[in-house]
Scaffold this motif. Structure first.
Motif, PDB file in Angstrom:
ATOM      1  N   LYS A 121     -24.930  25.548  20.930  1.00  0.00           N
ATOM      2  CA  LYS A 121     -25.500  25.748  22.261  1.00  0.00           C
ATOM      3  C   LYS A 121     -24.655  26.748  23.029  1.00  0.00           C
ATOM      4  O   LYS A 121     -23.440  26.748  22.916  1.00  0.00           O
ATOM      5  CB  LYS A 121     -25.530  24.432  23.021  1.00  0.00           C
ATOM      6  N   LYS A 122     -25.325  27.609  23.785  1.00  0.00           N
ATOM      7  CA  LYS A 122     -24.635  28.493  24.721  1.00  0.00           C
ATOM      8  C   LYS A 122     -25.134  28.140  26.114  1.00  0.00           C
ATOM      9  O   LYS A 122     -26.343  28.188  26.364  1.00  0.00           O
ATOM     10  CB  LYS A 122     -24.913  29.952  24.392  1.00  0.00           C
ATOM     11  N   ARG A 123     -24.229  27.779  26.969  1.00  0.00           N
ATOM     12  CA  ARG A 123     -24.635  27.291  28.279  1.00  0.00           C
ATOM     13  C   ARG A 123     -25.270  28.398  29.119  1.00  0.00           C
ATOM     14  O   ARG A 123     -24.899  29.569  29.025  1.00  0.00           O
ATOM     15  CB  ARG A 123     -23.457  26.661  29.014  1.00  0.00           C
ATOM     16  N   ARG A 124     -26.222  27.983  29.912  1.00  0.00           N
ATOM     17  CA  ARG A 124     -26.955  28.835  30.861  1.00  0.00           C
ATOM     18  C   ARG A 124     -27.759  29.942  30.190  1.00  0.00           C
ATOM     19  O   ARG A 124     -28.237  30.840  30.863  1.00  0.00           O
ATOM     20  CB  ARG A 124     -26.011  29.444  31.900  1.00  0.00           C
ATOM     21  N   LYS A 125     -27.920  29.935  28.903  1.00  0.00           N
ATOM     22  CA  LYS A 125     -28.668  30.987  28.212  1.00  0.00           C
ATOM     23  C   LYS A 125     -29.947  30.460  27.568  1.00  0.00           C
ATOM     24  O   LYS A 125     -30.742  31.240  27.071  1.00  0.00           O
ATOM     25  CB  LYS A 125     -27.819  31.656  27.116  1.00  0.00           C
ATOM     26  N   GLY A 126     -30.101  29.163  27.509  1.00  0.00           N
ATOM     27  CA  GLY A 126     -31.277  28.581  26.882  1.00  0.00           C
ATOM     28  C   GLY A 126     -31.235  28.631  25.353  1.00  0.00           C
ATOM     29  O   GLY A 126     -32.260  28.494  24.697  1.00  0.00           O
ATOM     30  N   TYR A 127     -30.051  28.830  24.793  1.00  0.00           N
ATOM     31  CA  TYR A 127     -29.895  28.939  23.340  1.00  0.00           C
ATOM     32  C   TYR A 127     -29.456  27.600  22.774  1.00  0.00           C
ATOM     33  O   TYR A 127     -28.408  27.084  23.143  1.00  0.00           O
ATOM     34  CB  TYR A 127     -28.855  30.027  23.005  1.00  0.00           C
ATOM     35  N   ARG A 128     -30.291  27.021  21.924  1.00  0.00           N
ATOM     36  CA  ARG A 128     -29.946  25.776  21.247  1.00  0.00           C
ATOM     37  C   ARG A 128     -30.461  25.829  19.812  1.00  0.00           C
ATOM     38  O   ARG A 128     -31.605  26.203  19.584  1.00  0.00           O
ATOM     39  CB  ARG A 128     -30.565  24.576  21.955  1.00  0.00           C
TER      40      ARG A 128
END
Length: 101
Positions: free
Chosen positions: A76-83
């Motif tokens: 996960k990358k925070r605040r990027k919507g990447y999961r």
């Protein structure tokens, strides 16, 4: 009496009668498997250390093939919507050490 043996790139401390889990072997259930890469052999208070191996063999029997517990891989990358979510189950073989010769 015990030995340190290399099986599929991993080192295991084994003794007679012991049951261990190793990475999947290309053998059927009930087959006899012999391992030649014995790195150390200990009997009572005497030790034989190989350079790189000792002249000994470890004989074993394949008991069953099975899979390990599921491991969840979550990125996960925070605040990027990447999961990304992924799972993995490792294949193992359960073997019983018959003799060290």
């Amino acid at each position: 009496m015990y030995a340190i043996v290399e099986i599929k790139g991993q080192q295991f401390k084994v003794s007679e009668g012991q049951e261990i889990f190793v990475h999947r072997l290309d053998a059927k259930e009930g087959d006899q498997v012999t391992f030649d890469k014995v790195l150390l052999l200990a009997k009572d208070d005497t030790y034989q250390v190989g350079q790189p191996t000792v002249e000994a063999k470890v004989n074993s029997t394949v008991l069953e093939h099975l899979k390990g517990d599921k491991v969840i891989v979550f990125k996960k990358k925070r605040r990027k919507g990447y999961r990304k979510k992924n799972g993995h189950r490792q294949s193992f073989t359960k073997i019983k050490i018959d003799s060290i010769a």
